[in-house]
Design a protein around this motif. Structure first.
Motif, short mmCIF file in Angstrom:
data_model
loop_
_atom_site.label_atom_id
_atom_site.label_comp_id
_atom_site.label_asym_id
_atom_site.label_seq_id
_atom_site.Cartn_x
_atom_site.Cartn_y
_atom_site.Cartn_z
N UNK A 87 14.14 31.19 4.33
CA UNK A 87 15.37 31.47 4.92
C UNK A 87 15.17 31.28 6.38
N UNK A 88 14.13 31.70 7.16
CA UNK A 88 14.10 31.65 8.50
C UNK A 88 13.67 30.14 8.86
N UNK A 89 13.02 29.41 8.19
CA UNK A 89 12.83 28.01 8.53
C UNK A 89 14.20 27.25 8.15
N UNK A 90 14.66 27.47 7.01
CA UNK A 90 16.05 26.61 7.10
C UNK A 90 17.12 26.80 8.22
N UNK A 91 16.75 27.89 8.80
CA UNK A 91 18.00 28.19 9.88
C UNK A 91 17.51 27.56 11.18
N UNK A 92 16.27 26.85 11.27
CA UNK A 92 16.07 26.25 12.52
C UNK A 92 17.04 25.22 13.00
N UNK A 93 17.22 25.32 14.32
CA UNK A 93 18.42 24.33 14.78
C UNK A 93 17.67 23.08 15.61
N UNK A 94 16.69 23.26 16.25
CA UNK A 94 16.06 22.37 16.62
C UNK A 94 15.18 21.23 16.05
N UNK A 95 15.65 21.15 14.80
CA UNK A 95 14.75 20.21 14.01
C UNK A 95 15.62 18.97 13.82
N UNK A 96 15.06 17.76 13.87
CA UNK A 96 15.48 16.39 13.46
C UNK A 96 15.64 16.01 11.85
N UNK A 97 16.17 14.90 11.29
CA UNK A 97 16.15 14.83 10.13
C UNK A 97 16.81 15.80 8.99
N UNK A 98 17.83 16.49 9.74
CA UNK A 98 18.37 17.44 8.84
C UNK A 98 18.70 17.36 7.46
N UNK A 99 18.95 16.22 7.18
CA UNK A 99 19.30 15.78 5.68
C UNK A 99 18.04 16.20 4.83
N UNK A 100 16.69 15.58 5.30
CA UNK A 100 15.45 15.82 4.67
C UNK A 100 14.86 16.94 4.80
N UNK A 101 15.00 17.60 6.10
CA UNK A 101 14.19 18.90 6.25
C UNK A 101 14.36 19.91 5.11
#
Length: 244
Positions: A87-101
């Motif tokens: 849950x914590x990792x899915x809430x990261x907002x500084x990540x690119x490729x948000x569709x794949x992440x």
């Protein structure tokens, strides 16, 4: 009516990662003290000074019950920690490729859940009871463990982030610790495999004990790798509320 209790996250994590260490040291220690000959005996009857984990928890009592009780108490906290980390990792907002992440992280978490499940199976089905299930579970545990560690390290170091995001000192420390424990873990695993096959091929004294020693390193470094989450969550504080 339901009641609840609040536990600090740090205490919760300490419990989750200290219990398997206690199980390992107590079971091996008891085997050395009271079941030395039985637990170190191998098919070729050469001298060895350390027991394997399987021999300690499968052939000897009360070691079998200590191991199973510890992992019974530890299993739910480990699944909870894995879920909260996802849950914590899915809430990261500084990540690119948000569709794949999210897909990559969910897949990696599923591998981690499988790792924990295989660990439970090989804990409760010993090699003396149903050998092929125990051995298959060990293989599944090691594959999922190494794969989960590898994917996590690769994401930590190589997944693209937004241009204006800079890693904090704590994030650099956490990913460096993960990398270090992963390298030690996989190195220990391959060294243990070398000693295992050397023992089966040549039946030399003490070689099986060297396999056992590096088997302990594999378990301890696996625990150390996962316990890095304590540093990752440390600055967040907080509590977990448990209903009963």
């Amino acid at each position: 009516m339901s009641s609840s209790v609040r536990i600090s996250i740090r205490h919760f994590l300490w419990f989750a990662y200290s219990l398997p260490c206690f199980a390992l040291f107590s079971c091996v220690g008891l085997s050395l003290l009271k079941d030395f000959e039985k637990s170190t005996r191998t098919h070729c009857k050469v001298f060895n000074f350390l027991p394997s984990i399987s021999a300690s928890i499968g052939d000897c009592e009360p070691q079998r019950y200590i191991w199973r009780l510890c992992f019974a108490l530890d299993s739910i906290p480990r699944y909870v920690v894995a879920y909260l980390q996802l849950i914590r990792l899915l809430n990261r907002h500084h990540i690119l490729l948000q569709e794949l992440y999210p897909l990559v992280q969910i897949t990696n978490s599923c591998i981690h859940f499988l790792e924990l499940t295989f660990l439970l199976i090989l804990t409760y089905i010993s090699s003396n009871e149903i050998k092929w299930i125990h051995e298959s579970s060990f293989v599944g545990f090691m594959i999922c463990s190494l794969l989960h560690m590898l994917i996590t390290v690769l994401i930590d170091y190589f997944w693209p982030r937004t241009i204006n995001y800079r890693l904090s000192d704590q994030e650099r420390m956490v990913r460096a610790k993960r990398l270090r424990w992963f390298v030690i873990n996989i190195t220990s695993f391959f060294i243990s495999i070398y000693f295992y096959f050397r023992h089966n091929e040549f039946c030399e004294p003490n070689i099986y004990s060297m396999y056992c020693l590096f088997e302990y390193f594999v378990v301890l470094t696996n625990i150390a790798y996962h316990s890095v989450i304590m540093d990752e969550w440390d600055h967040q504080g907080g509590q977990i509320q448990i209903f009963y």
